[in-house]
Design a protein around this motif. Sequence first.
Motif, PDB file in Angstrom:
ATOM      1  N   PRO A 340       1.819   5.809  -8.226  1.00 58.13           N
ATOM      2  CA  PRO A 340       1.166   6.080  -6.925  1.00 58.13           C
ATOM      3  C   PRO A 340       1.888   5.428  -5.750  1.00 58.13           C
ATOM      4  O   PRO A 340       1.988   6.022  -4.666  1.00 58.13           O
ATOM      5  CB  PRO A 340      -0.241   5.492  -7.108  1.00 58.13           C
ATOM      6  N   PHE A 341       2.416   4.211  -5.959  1.00 60.94           N
ATOM      7  CA  PHE A 341       3.146   3.537  -4.887  1.00 60.94           C
ATOM      8  C   PHE A 341       4.494   4.215  -4.632  1.00 60.94           C
ATOM      9  O   PHE A 341       4.986   4.229  -3.494  1.00 60.94           O
ATOM     10  CB  PHE A 341       3.343   2.058  -5.220  1.00 60.94           C
ATOM     11  N   ALA A 342       5.103   4.756  -5.697  1.00 61.70           N
ATOM     12  CA  ALA A 342       6.360   5.496  -5.525  1.00 61.70           C
ATOM     13  C   ALA A 342       6.118   6.743  -4.682  1.00 61.70           C
ATOM     14  O   ALA A 342       6.914   7.078  -3.789  1.00 61.70           O
ATOM     15  CB  ALA A 342       6.944   5.858  -6.889  1.00 61.70           C
ATOM     16  N   ARG A 343       5.019   7.445  -4.955  1.00 65.15           N
ATOM     17  CA  ARG A 343       4.698   8.643  -4.174  1.00 65.15           C
ATOM     18  C   ARG A 343       4.356   8.274  -2.728  1.00 65.15           C
ATOM     19  O   ARG A 343       4.682   9.018  -1.787  1.00 65.15           O
ATOM     20  CB  ARG A 343       3.537   9.398  -4.836  1.00 65.15           C
ATOM     21  N   ALA A 344       3.716   7.105  -2.553  1.00 62.10           N
ATOM     22  CA  ALA A 344       3.392   6.652  -1.190  1.00 62.10           C
ATOM     23  C   ALA A 344       4.668   6.371  -0.398  1.00 62.10           C
ATOM     24  O   ALA A 344       4.758   6.710   0.789  1.00 62.10           O
ATOM     25  CB  ALA A 344       2.515   5.399  -1.255  1.00 62.10           C
ATOM     26  N   LEU A 345       5.663   5.772  -1.040  1.00 59.46           N
ATOM     27  CA  LEU A 345       6.943   5.523  -0.369  1.00 59.46           C
ATOM     28  C   LEU A 345       7.598   6.835   0.023  1.00 59.46           C
ATOM     29  O   LEU A 345       8.119   6.973   1.144  1.00 59.46           O
ATOM     30  CB  LEU A 345       7.877   4.733  -1.292  1.00 59.46           C
ATOM     31  N   LEU A 346       7.555   7.806  -0.876  1.00 56.93           N
ATOM     32  CA  LEU A 346       8.174   9.101  -0.600  1.00 56.93           C
ATOM     33  C   LEU A 346       7.515   9.769   0.606  1.00 56.93           C
ATOM     34  O   LEU A 346       8.193  10.417   1.414  1.00 56.93           O
ATOM     35  CB  LEU A 346       8.077   9.995  -1.842  1.00 56.93           C
ATOM     36  N   ARG A 347       6.214   9.618   0.739  1.00 57.04           N
ATOM     37  CA  ARG A 347       5.516  10.197   1.893  1.00 57.04           C
ATOM     38  C   ARG A 347       5.985   9.559   3.202  1.00 57.04           C
ATOM     39  O   ARG A 347       6.066  10.215   4.241  1.00 57.04           O
ATOM     40  CB  ARG A 347       3.999  10.035   1.737  1.00 57.04           C
TER      41      ARG A 347
END
Length: 474
Positions: A340-347
Amino acid sequence: MENNNLSPIEHNYPAQLSIFEAGLVTFLGNHNLPTSGIFVSVDERLRVFNNIDYVIKLLDPQLSSKSVYLSKYLAATAAGLFDAALNYLWDETILQLRKRVAHFDIEYFYDNAVGGERRSNFRTEEDLIKLQDSELIQGSKEIELISEIGHKHLSLINYMRNWASAAHPNQNEITGLQLISWLETCIKEVIAIPLPKAAVEIKKLLSNIRKSAIEASDADEIGVFLTELHQDQADTLAAAFFGIYTRIETEIFIRNNVKLLLPLVWGALNDDTKDGFGVKYAHFSANHQAQQKQLAKEFLEIVNGQKHIPDDLRIPEVENSLINLINAHRNMNNFYNEPPFARALLRVIGIPPKVPKKLNKQYVLSIVELFITNGNGVTRDAQPIYLGCIRNFDSRQATIALLSFLDDNITNRLQFSLCQNKFKELLVFLRPQITNASTIELLDLVEKFPGRLDFLRTDSNIKRALKNLEILLK
């Protein structure tokens, strides 16, 4: 005549156990020890107790008599529960490291150990328990309470504690020689080590500037000490100055003391540290902390450092995303918490990634650390995100990624076979983005390196190649 009233442990190790006799009697006489785990043979237990006298002698007698967890360590060892023993050893090490931090300068530690918005949540000794063990170790290295070698060893022991001790379900076996070696390391690197001379002087300096105003003549004398600091010490001391200056409750005379001392250390700082103060200014701006923003600006104005204030106010959001992702990665349950934190960074950074230049190094080193894993396994839901970031590195970022083996955190990971394999995989993806001849030469050497990759930065051929890249390393 044989004493049949002796316990099996006393039959096997009567002399060795005398060191912690009181503690062992207490802990073996109750039922608080683990009742499950991987039991090891008597031979393996003997390997610990045959060496225990030498190792325990490294401890101050008063400290050894009060070390509850070390008593539990011996009791668990005697019972054949090496996984539990490792857990107790780690508990004692972390306890002693927290005590060292608390007795040093707690604000100085937090200024260097905690980044981003979380810093405001750490003020007192009681807040130390909020830190992850990896953060405590890293922060202690930053202010030189532990050495670089100690940091590397403790990172390995922390890894083993997480994945081979009773702290985490596993079927890994620990040998007696490993267990006694880890005890020796923890004692030598943390529990029994005195504070380094420079650390003592820094503690004294920070204490003095908070007590009373200093004169220009005093600053000149202190300046002699400041010129003797190596770059890492200067960087961490400047971070402490920044923290002191920008705290709203700081008294005026203390800020005046910082104004006198900051110019004496500023020239020794690296550009990343200077840029970091600009990033913190951006944090205050983004969070509408007007007073702290103004104080951060004043701090930079003392040394004409306004150029380090970034124009891109996305920096706080990107940096916080990186910090949250790295913290999730470095700690337990990362396979579940990390994606989830990886996807948050990508956003935050977008597709293709758009990263503020002042965060380039932090961003690349974070992606490399994430991609090569923690050595225990691949976080499959997050790996495609990291690979996408790597494929979009520009030539500058690709060079930083290639040079990442110079970073302590990456070097520590490269002790493990999975991390080594993933680093070699990384090199394949970097080659298309690297065009500079000197960088290609280094890439070739790294790819052909015959030894363990955590020894890359000590290899003479690698060092010669790095000489040709001095401009890129700055």
